[in-house]
Design an enzyme around this catalytic site. Structure first.
Site, PDB file in Angstrom:
ATOM      1  CG  HIS A   7      -0.338   0.028   2.542  1.00  0.00           C
ATOM      2  ND1 HIS A   7      -0.072  -1.124   3.234  1.00  0.00           N
ATOM      3  CD2 HIS A   7       0.089   1.039   3.353  1.00  0.00           C
ATOM      4  CE1 HIS A   7       0.475  -0.832   4.405  1.00  0.00           C
ATOM      5  NE2 HIS A   7       0.585   0.470   4.500  1.00  0.00           N
ATOM      6  CG  HIS A  79       3.797   4.470   5.533  1.00  0.00           C
ATOM      7  ND1 HIS A  79       2.905   5.034   6.422  1.00  0.00           N
ATOM      8  CD2 HIS A  79       3.311   3.229   5.280  1.00  0.00           C
ATOM      9  CE1 HIS A  79       1.944   4.177   6.689  1.00  0.00           C
ATOM     10  NE2 HIS A  79       2.151   3.062   5.997  1.00  0.00           N
ATOM     11  CD  GLU A 130       3.361  -0.549   7.233  1.00  0.00           C
ATOM     12  OE1 GLU A 130       2.776   0.198   6.420  1.00  0.00           O
ATOM     13  OE2 GLU A 130       2.772  -1.077   8.198  1.00  0.00           O
TER      14      GLU A 130
HETATM   15 CO    CO Z   1       1.086   1.267   6.348  1.00  0.00          CO
END
Ligand code: CO
Length: 134
Positions: A7, A79, A130
């Site tokens: 994502h 992020h 991440e």
């Molecule tokens: Co995230």
């Protein structure tokens, strides 16, 4: 080592307005808001054919998103999340290469119920990264 883009997370100053824009102007499949008190955020997941967008909005007093929005009042990309098969092996490989892992370096359970880690943005071209074990 990294796999799919899981994502892209976008911090937004107005969650309802952002969700409505993705649903109507962009015609995306937009989920319901979910409070994640452990992470200090309310999240809306948007399903795209090849990845997801996460709209992030601060929740509670010490949200990690609030400082970002103070610096970026109109919102912005917060992020990116890459998938890994083995998060401990990925962490150890990255640490050996000189990258800094945020927090205590141990994976936490993320918004999708899977182990995640964050890597220092200064070590990755100014982008908070991440890693999620899938
Ligand atoms: Co995230």
């Amino acid at each position: 080592m990294i796999g799919r883009l899981n994502h892209v997370a976008i911090a937004v100053p107005d969650l309802d307005a952002a969700a409505a824009q993705y649903a109507s102007a962009l015609g995306a499949k937009v989920g319901a808001p979910q409070d994640e008190p452990d992470h200090g955020v309310t999240v809306i997941f948007i399903e795209l054919p090849n990845t997801k967008i996460e709209l992030l909005y601060p929740l509670g007093e010490n949200s990690p998103i609030q400082g970002f929005l103070d610096k970026n009042p109109s919102g912005g990309i917060h992020h990116v999340c890459y998938e890994v098969e083995d998060i401990i092996a990925a962490r150890d490989h990255l640490k050996a290469s000189g990258a800094r892992v945020l927090g205590d370096g141990e994976p936490k359970i993320g918004a999708h119920g899977k182990p995640v880690l964050f890597l220092h943005p200064k070590d990755f071209q100014g982008t908070l990264v991440e890693l999620e074990q899938v």
